[in-house]
Design a protein around this motif. Sequence first.
Motif, PDB file in Angstrom:
ATOM      1  N   CYS A  56      19.801-100.339  47.529  1.00  0.00           N
ATOM      2  CA  CYS A  56      19.578-100.586  46.107  1.00  0.00           C
ATOM      3  C   CYS A  56      20.902-100.399  45.370  1.00  0.00           C
ATOM      4  O   CYS A  56      21.678 -99.518  45.704  1.00  0.00           O
ATOM      5  N   GLU A  57      21.122-101.218  44.366  1.00  0.00           N
ATOM      6  CA  GLU A  57      22.324-101.085  43.540  1.00  0.00           C
ATOM      7  C   GLU A  57      21.968-101.432  42.108  1.00  0.00           C
ATOM      8  O   GLU A  57      21.310-102.437  41.849  1.00  0.00           O
ATOM      9  N   ASP A  58      22.347-100.563  41.191  1.00  0.00           N
ATOM     10  CA  ASP A  58      22.080-100.797  39.781  1.00  0.00           C
ATOM     11  C   ASP A  58      23.237-100.222  38.984  1.00  0.00           C
ATOM     12  O   ASP A  58      23.368 -99.012  38.841  1.00  0.00           O
ATOM     13  N   ASN A  59      24.095-101.084  38.478  1.00  0.00           N
ATOM     14  CA  ASN A  59      25.265-100.639  37.731  1.00  0.00           C
ATOM     15  C   ASN A  59      24.969-100.321  36.270  1.00  0.00           C
ATOM     16  O   ASN A  59      25.840 -99.859  35.551  1.00  0.00           O
TER      17      ASN A  59
ATOM     18  N   TYR B 204      21.853 -98.596  35.276  1.00  0.00           N
ATOM     19  CA  TYR B 204      20.613 -97.817  35.289  1.00  0.00           C
ATOM     20  C   TYR B 204      20.462 -97.039  33.990  1.00  0.00           C
ATOM     21  O   TYR B 204      21.412 -96.426  33.510  1.00  0.00           O
TER      22      TYR B 204
ATOM     23  N   ARG C 249      10.858-101.716  40.860  1.00  0.00           N
ATOM     24  CA  ARG C 249      11.446-102.995  41.248  1.00  0.00           C
ATOM     25  C   ARG C 249      11.151-103.272  42.712  1.00  0.00           C
ATOM     26  O   ARG C 249      11.174-102.371  43.538  1.00  0.00           O
TER      27      ARG C 249
ATOM     28  N   CYS D  38      13.993 -93.764  42.921  1.00  0.00           N
ATOM     29  CA  CYS D  38      14.403 -95.164  42.737  1.00  0.00           C
ATOM     30  C   CYS D  38      14.621 -95.873  44.054  1.00  0.00           C
ATOM     31  O   CYS D  38      14.674 -97.090  44.105  1.00  0.00           O
TER      32      CYS D  38
END
Length: 72
Positions: A16-19, A21, A29, A71
Motif C-alpha cells: 500500500c502507498e498513500d502520499n 494520507y 480501500r 490501513c
Amino acid sequence: FLSIFTRNGEQLGIVCEDNKYDFTLQEVRDMKNIVTIKPGDEILVECTFQTLDRSGITFVSLHFYLQIIRCI
C-alpha cells in the motif's frame, strides 16, 4: 506512508502507498493485488512527516501506529 512486503529479506512488492494520507478522512480501500502473507514474512511501514513548521521534537503515539497498521 508506504508499506513494503518482504520474504527472506527480499522485497516482493508494495502492499500500500498513500502520499496524502489524512487521519481525519479514513476510508477502506481495495488493494490492487491480493498478497499472501506467510509465517516469517514482514510488512515494513514507512511514514514521512512534514515538520518543518515546528521548532521542537515531534512525538508520535502508539495510537498513530495502530491506525497505520489498520490501513494495511
